[in-house]
Design an enzyme around this catalytic site. Structure first.
Site, PDB file in Angstrom:
ATOM      1  N   MET A   2       0.827  -1.195   0.000  1.00 14.33           N
ATOM      2  CA  MET A   2       0.000   0.000   0.000  1.00 14.33           C
ATOM      3  C   MET A   2       0.875   1.263   0.000  1.00 14.33           C
ATOM      4  O   MET A   2       2.040   1.221   0.400  1.00 14.33           O
ATOM      5  CB  MET A   2      -0.918   0.015   1.239  1.00 14.33           C
ATOM      6  CG  MET A   2      -2.005  -1.040   1.201  1.00 14.33           C
ATOM      7  SD  MET A   2      -3.209  -0.706  -0.091  1.00 14.33           S
ATOM      8  CE  MET A   2      -4.377  -2.036   0.224  1.00 14.33           C
ATOM      9  N   CYS A   3       0.295   2.364  -0.391  1.00 15.82           N
ATOM     10  CA  CYS A   3       0.996   3.650  -0.413  1.00 15.82           C
ATOM     11  C   CYS A   3       1.023   4.262   0.981  1.00 15.82           C
ATOM     12  O   CYS A   3       0.458   3.720   1.931  1.00 15.82           O
ATOM     13  CB  CYS A   3       0.294   4.603  -1.384  1.00 15.82           C
ATOM     14  SG  CYS A   3       0.047   3.917  -3.035  1.00 15.82           S
TER      15      CYS A   3
END
Length: 251
Positions: free
Chosen positions: A1-2
């Site tokens: 995920m970012c």
């Protein structure tokens, strides 16, 4: 995920300390980064498809104390959309004569909303499609820039319609307020008088904010994970949407 980072404050403030620690996380999120600073009605937006711990653009930000009341930053780990400049967050658009800036952490499965000509994605990310749809629906709901309180109520109706497709952690701002929504993981912190020392979690750096702030200063920070290890970060609840104005949550 970012990874997401947002700042909202009552006086123009630089984000060098927080961004220095935040950008260290790019070793696990190496598919680009971006950061946007509001200055009155204007926006300085820097994006790069290189990782934030290697990019010369990121070096500039770490050394250039741009002061702003609203900042949004993002380091990307690609899930939808190839690694390219047009897919780097944050994204910017105009609505009601103001710039809007948006960054997303998550993955929306099968998300393909109907979009009209005013708001169309340039890249091929689910994030940019979601941003365009939010702006489109906001424009339908309000004839001009609503108050932060009014728009918060509107967003609480719109956001679940996107979040049902997957993970929708995001930060958005128009330079008047900063909105943050949590699907899975997001934290917030308010720094205010009496200020104390803060120590980065990802770097061996400590700042004594009592030496560089005034008694009226107030700064709200939002991040995917706490940036410091000696401050009282609060976790968002899943599904929670908060708006920050002048370094204070409206709720």
């Amino acid at each position: 995920m970012c990874e997401l980072l947002g700042m909202n404050c009552n006086v123009p403030t630089d984000i060098v300390f927080s961004f220095s620690g935040f950008s260290k996380r790019a070793s696990e999120h190496a598919d680009g980064f971006g950061i946007a600073f509001f200055e009155n009605r204007g926006v300085r937006c820097f994006v790069d498809a290189q990782a934030a711990d290697q990019s010369p653009v990121a070096d500039l930000i770490r050394q250039y104390p741009i002061r702003s009341t609203h900042v949004i930053a993002h380091i990307r780990k690609a899930t939808v959309g190839h690694v390219a400049l047009e897919n780097c967050h944050p994204f910017t658009r105009e609505l009601w004569g103001r710039y809007w800036v948006f960054a997303h952490n998550g993955d929306l499965k099968g998300y393909d909303p109907l979009l009209h000509a005013a708001f169309r994605p340039v890249g091929d990310t689910d994030s940019e499609r979601a941003f365009c749809w939010l702006l489109q629906e906001m424009a339908k709901s309000h004839a001009s820039v609503p108050t932060p309180e009014e728009l918060t109520r509107t967003l609480r109706e719109l956001v679940p319609q996107v979040a049902r497709f997957g993970t929708f952690n995001f930060i958005m701002s128009n330079g008047q307020a900063l909105w943050a929504h949590c699907s899975t993981k997001l934290h917030h912190l308010v720094r205010q008088h009496p200020f104390a020392q803060a120590r980065l979690q990802d770097d061996d750096v400590t700042v004594d904010f009592a030496q560089v702030t005034g008694p009226q200063d107030r700064v709200a920070l939002v991040a995917t994970q706490p940036l410091t290890d000696n401050e009282d970060w609060q976790a968002f609840k899943p599904g929670e949407l908060l708006a920050f104005v002048d370094g204070v949550s409206l709720d």
